[in-house]
Design a protein around this motif. Structure first.
Motif, PDB file in Angstrom:
ATOM      1  N   ASN A 107      83.840  14.672 114.114  1.00 54.40           N
ATOM      2  CA  ASN A 107      83.995  16.011 113.563  1.00 54.40           C
ATOM      3  C   ASN A 107      85.200  16.729 114.155  1.00 54.40           C
ATOM      4  O   ASN A 107      85.903  17.452 113.443  1.00 54.40           O
ATOM      5  N   SER A 108      85.454  16.527 115.439  1.00 56.69           N
ATOM      6  CA  SER A 108      86.626  17.141 116.071  1.00 56.69           C
ATOM      7  C   SER A 108      87.913  16.609 115.447  1.00 56.69           C
ATOM      8  O   SER A 108      88.839  17.374 115.169  1.00 56.69           O
ATOM      9  N   LEU A 109      87.968  15.301 115.220  1.00 56.47           N
ATOM     10  CA  LEU A 109      89.151  14.714 114.584  1.00 56.47           C
ATOM     11  C   LEU A 109      89.314  15.249 113.157  1.00 56.47           C
ATOM     12  O   LEU A 109      90.415  15.626 112.748  1.00 56.47           O
TER      13      LEU A 109
ATOM     14  N   PHE B  57      99.057  16.898 116.418  1.00 56.79           N
ATOM     15  CA  PHE B  57      98.749  15.798 117.324  1.00 56.79           C
ATOM     16  C   PHE B  57      97.295  15.911 117.739  1.00 56.79           C
ATOM     17  O   PHE B  57      96.830  16.988 118.114  1.00 56.79           O
ATOM     18  N   LEU B  58      96.580  14.813 117.649  1.00 58.61           N
ATOM     19  CA  LEU B  58      95.192  14.756 118.086  1.00 58.61           C
ATOM     20  C   LEU B  58      95.044  13.599 119.061  1.00 58.61           C
ATOM     21  O   LEU B  58      95.656  12.550 118.875  1.00 58.61           O
ATOM     22  N   ALA B  59      94.228  13.783 120.066  1.00 60.01           N
ATOM     23  CA  ALA B  59      93.988  12.719 121.040  1.00 60.01           C
ATOM     24  C   ALA B  59      92.494  12.469 121.156  1.00 60.01           C
ATOM     25  O   ALA B  59      91.693  13.402 121.193  1.00 60.01           O
TER      26      ALA B  59
ATOM     27  N   LYS C 249      86.352   4.273 120.100  1.00 65.05           N
ATOM     28  CA  LYS C 249      87.481   5.080 119.621  1.00 65.05           C
ATOM     29  C   LYS C 249      88.134   4.479 118.390  1.00 65.05           C
ATOM     30  O   LYS C 249      88.335   5.178 117.388  1.00 65.05           O
ATOM     31  N   THR C 250      88.444   3.218 118.439  1.00 65.56           N
ATOM     32  CA  THR C 250      89.125   2.561 117.319  1.00 65.56           C
ATOM     33  C   THR C 250      88.235   2.551 116.086  1.00 65.56           C
ATOM     34  O   THR C 250      88.700   2.798 114.971  1.00 65.56           O
ATOM     35  N   THR C 251      86.957   2.313 116.263  1.00 63.78           N
ATOM     36  CA  THR C 251      86.033   2.320 115.133  1.00 63.78           C
ATOM     37  C   THR C 251      85.985   3.700 114.487  1.00 63.78           C
ATOM     38  O   THR C 251      85.987   3.821 113.257  1.00 63.78           O
ATOM     39  N   LEU C 252      85.971   4.759 115.304  1.00 64.53           N
ATOM     40  CA  LEU C 252      85.988   6.119 114.758  1.00 64.53           C
ATOM     41  C   LEU C 252      87.273   6.391 113.982  1.00 64.53           C
ATOM     42  O   LEU C 252      87.237   6.986 112.909  1.00 64.53           O
TER      43      LEU C 252
END
Length: 94
Positions: free
Chosen positions: A33-35, A45-47, A56-59
């Motif tokens: 949701n944050s992304l 830019f998002l981290a 992380k990669t799956t998300l």
């Protein structure tokens, strides 16, 4: 062996992450949701920072799949490069 035990039809733990097998915990949902909100807000830019193996990669793959109808995105996985190579990777992805 565990395929039969859990009644699975295919291997969920392959070499590359597969968003079809995501199990959205509360933490994963908050990160997703944050992304999504960051993209909708036009953040440049998002981290997403977490330990290896946390999803992380799956998300990111799940997010890219959701955006594929409305956006054009590239996924850079080679980050050990100089600025010139980074631009080359970006341009070739686009």
């Amino acid at each position: 062996m565990f395929l039969e035990f859990y009644g699975l039809k295919e291997q969920p733990f392959g070499v590359t992450p597969d968003p079809r097998f995501i199990c959205p915990s509360r933490t994963h949902s908050k990160a997703f949701n944050s992304l999504s909100c960051g993209i909708e807000a036009g953040c440049g830019f998002l981290a997403l920072i977490a330990k290896p193996g946390m999803g992380k990669t799956t998300l990111v793959f799940q997010l890219l799949k959701q955006l594929e109808q409305t956006s054009r995105a590239i996924f850079l996985f080679q980050t050990q490069c100089d600025s010139r190579e980074l631009l080359r990777y970006l341009l070739s992805g686009l």
